[in-house]
Scaffold this motif. Structure first.
Motif, mmCIF file in Angstrom:
data_model
loop_
_atom_site.group_PDB
_atom_site.id
_atom_site.type_symbol
_atom_site.label_atom_id
_atom_site.label_comp_id
_atom_site.label_asym_id
_atom_site.label_seq_id
_atom_site.Cartn_x
_atom_site.Cartn_y
_atom_site.Cartn_z
ATOM 1 N N TRP A 38 0.828 -1.213 0.000
ATOM 2 C CA TRP A 38 0.000 0.000 0.000
ATOM 3 C C TRP A 38 0.857 1.256 0.000
ATOM 4 C CZ3 TRP A 38 -0.506 4.138 3.407
ATOM 5 C CH2 TRP A 38 -1.606 4.990 3.182
ATOM 6 N N ARG A 39 0.435 2.216 -0.781
ATOM 7 C CA ARG A 39 1.052 3.544 -0.768
ATOM 8 C C ARG A 39 -0.074 4.581 -0.775
ATOM 9 N NH1 ARG A 39 4.372 0.484 0.157
ATOM 10 N NH2 ARG A 39 6.512 0.300 -0.613
ATOM 11 N N ALA A 40 0.106 5.666 -0.082
ATOM 12 C CA ALA A 40 -0.919 6.708 -0.031
ATOM 13 C C ALA A 40 -1.065 7.357 -1.403
ATOM 14 C CB ALA A 40 -0.546 7.762 1.002
ATOM 15 N N PRO A 41 -2.289 7.650 -1.824
ATOM 16 C CA PRO A 41 -2.495 8.339 -3.103
ATOM 17 C C PRO A 41 -2.131 9.808 -2.992
ATOM 18 C CG PRO A 41 -4.579 8.098 -1.964
ATOM 19 C CD PRO A 41 -3.570 7.362 -1.142
ATOM 20 N N ALA A 42 -1.951 10.439 -4.131
ATOM 21 C CA ALA A 42 -1.644 11.869 -4.139
ATOM 22 C C ALA A 42 -2.837 12.690 -3.662
ATOM 23 C CB ALA A 42 -1.229 12.310 -5.543
ATOM 24 N N ALA A 141 -1.284 12.364 9.780
ATOM 25 C CA ALA A 141 -2.228 12.414 8.666
ATOM 26 C C ALA A 141 -2.010 11.231 7.736
ATOM 27 C CB ALA A 141 -2.070 13.722 7.903
ATOM 28 N N ILE A 142 -3.103 10.666 7.226
ATOM 29 C CA ILE A 142 -3.058 9.568 6.257
ATOM 30 C C ILE A 142 -4.060 9.900 5.148
ATOM 31 C CG2 ILE A 142 -3.292 7.086 5.900
ATOM 32 C CD1 ILE A 142 -3.110 6.752 8.955
ATOM 33 N N VAL A 143 -3.648 9.780 3.909
ATOM 34 C CA VAL A 143 -4.549 10.010 2.779
ATOM 35 C C VAL A 143 -5.025 8.653 2.259
ATOM 36 C CG1 VAL A 143 -4.824 11.010 0.484
ATOM 37 C CG2 VAL A 143 -3.368 12.142 2.192
ATOM 38 N N ALA A 196 -8.799 -1.563 12.026
ATOM 39 C CA ALA A 196 -9.553 -0.635 11.178
ATOM 40 C C ALA A 196 -8.721 -0.218 9.965
ATOM 41 C CB ALA A 196 -9.961 0.595 11.989
ATOM 42 N N LEU A 197 -7.449 0.096 10.185
ATOM 43 C CA LEU A 197 -6.578 0.512 9.089
ATOM 44 C C LEU A 197 -6.269 -0.654 8.154
ATOM 45 C CD1 LEU A 197 -4.227 2.774 11.218
ATOM 46 C CD2 LEU A 197 -5.835 3.569 9.471
ATOM 47 N N ARG A 198 -6.052 -1.844 8.706
ATOM 48 C CA ARG A 198 -5.820 -3.014 7.858
ATOM 49 C C ARG A 198 -7.039 -3.308 6.984
ATOM 50 N NH1 ARG A 198 -3.270 -4.743 12.563
ATOM 51 N NH2 ARG A 198 -5.100 -5.910 13.260
ATOM 52 N N THR A 199 -8.233 -3.175 7.564
ATOM 53 C CA THR A 199 -9.450 -3.409 6.807
ATOM 54 C C THR A 199 -9.570 -2.441 5.641
ATOM 55 O OG1 THR A 199 -10.588 -4.264 8.769
ATOM 56 C CG2 THR A 199 -11.976 -3.466 6.969
ATOM 57 N N ALA A 200 -9.133 -1.216 5.858
ATOM 58 C CA ALA A 200 -9.157 -0.223 4.778
ATOM 59 C C ALA A 200 -8.163 -0.559 3.681
ATOM 60 C CB ALA A 200 -8.859 1.163 5.339
ATOM 61 N N GLY A 201 -7.129 -1.337 4.026
ATOM 62 C CA GLY A 201 -6.087 -1.681 3.064
ATOM 63 C C GLY A 201 -4.780 -0.962 3.292
ATOM 64 N N VAL A 202 -4.683 -0.211 4.402
ATOM 65 C CA VAL A 202 -3.490 0.572 4.720
ATOM 66 C C VAL A 202 -2.390 -0.340 5.252
ATOM 67 C CG1 VAL A 202 -2.589 2.412 6.197
ATOM 68 C CG2 VAL A 202 -4.868 2.621 5.182
#
Length: 218
Positions: A38-42, A141-143, A196-202
């Motif tokens: 996973w990488r944060a989007p722009a 912050a996380i995008v 919660a973050l793992r479920t999102a895919g982070v």
């Protein structure tokens, strides 16, 4: 008397080993990445993960990516409904007695910690109505992509007990809601945040029982 002393020393040593083993396992589990690619989007939905040194939680915009939190956490549930005008809301999950009986960490009692660690079915969601925070050492912050944010939101919403009661918070801007889930030393408030973050895919640790095992990824 000597025999009693030997037993007491052995028990103390066993407790130290147990605590040390738990701490080591937590740090190892927190260092193993899931969703490693996973990488944060722009661009996307900005959320925040926060820590007070013991407990972590998530701060989300009240309205974003088709998700509106206002019906689930309405202004009327606050001691001072004016705080509902803020545009962000923080969520944290934890054990009921620990939340309600420990307004500050100075209020924490060993029996409360032990009871929570052994296990409890009585859990709550702590909700705070807040302005958009500024990133800091204890607020990262996380995008997220919109679809990631919706998965995160679905996980949080599913943690609320259906038709559960709400309980007065610490101040005018926060409240507690009955929650789903079993709390113990394995599934802590920080484990909930990590899940919660793992479920999102982070990308985050495989097991996150401590704040550092969550915050260290961001």
């Amino acid at each position: 008397m000597a025999a009693v002393t030997r037993v007491a020393k052995a028990l103390a040593a066993a407790i130290v080993l147990l605590v040390a083993g738990y701490a080591a396992a937590g740090l190892v589990g927190g260092a193993i990445p899931l969703n490693a690619g996973w990488r944060a989007p722009a661009q996307g939905v900005t959320i925040y993960v926060e820590s007070n040194g013991v407990h972590t939680g998530l701060i989300l915009p009240k309205v974003a990516a088709g998700v509106d939190w206002r019906p689930l956490v309405p202004a009327r549930d606050l001691a001072d409904p004016r705080y509902a005008a803020f545009d962000h809301v923080a969520f944290g999950w934890g054990e009921r007695a620990f939340f309600l009986e420990t307004q500050t960490w100075a209020d924490v009692k060993p029996r409360t910690i032990l009871a929570a660690a052994v296990g409890s079915e009585a859990t709550l969601i702590h909700v705070e109505h807040l302005p958009r925070p500024e990133p800091a050492a204890d607020v990262r912050a996380i995008v997220l992509r919109p679809e990631e944010y919706r998965r995160l939101a679905a996980y949080i919403a599913a943690s609320f007990a259906p038709h559960g009661a709400h309980h007065r918070g610490y101040a005018g801007y926060d409240t507690f809601y009955d929650a789903r889930g079993h709390y113990d030393a394995i599934r802590t408030c920080n484990t909930w945040t990590g899940q919660a973050l793992r479920t999102a895919g982070v990308r985050v640790g495989a097991w996150t029982p401590f704040p550092v095992t969550v915050m260290g990824w961001f």
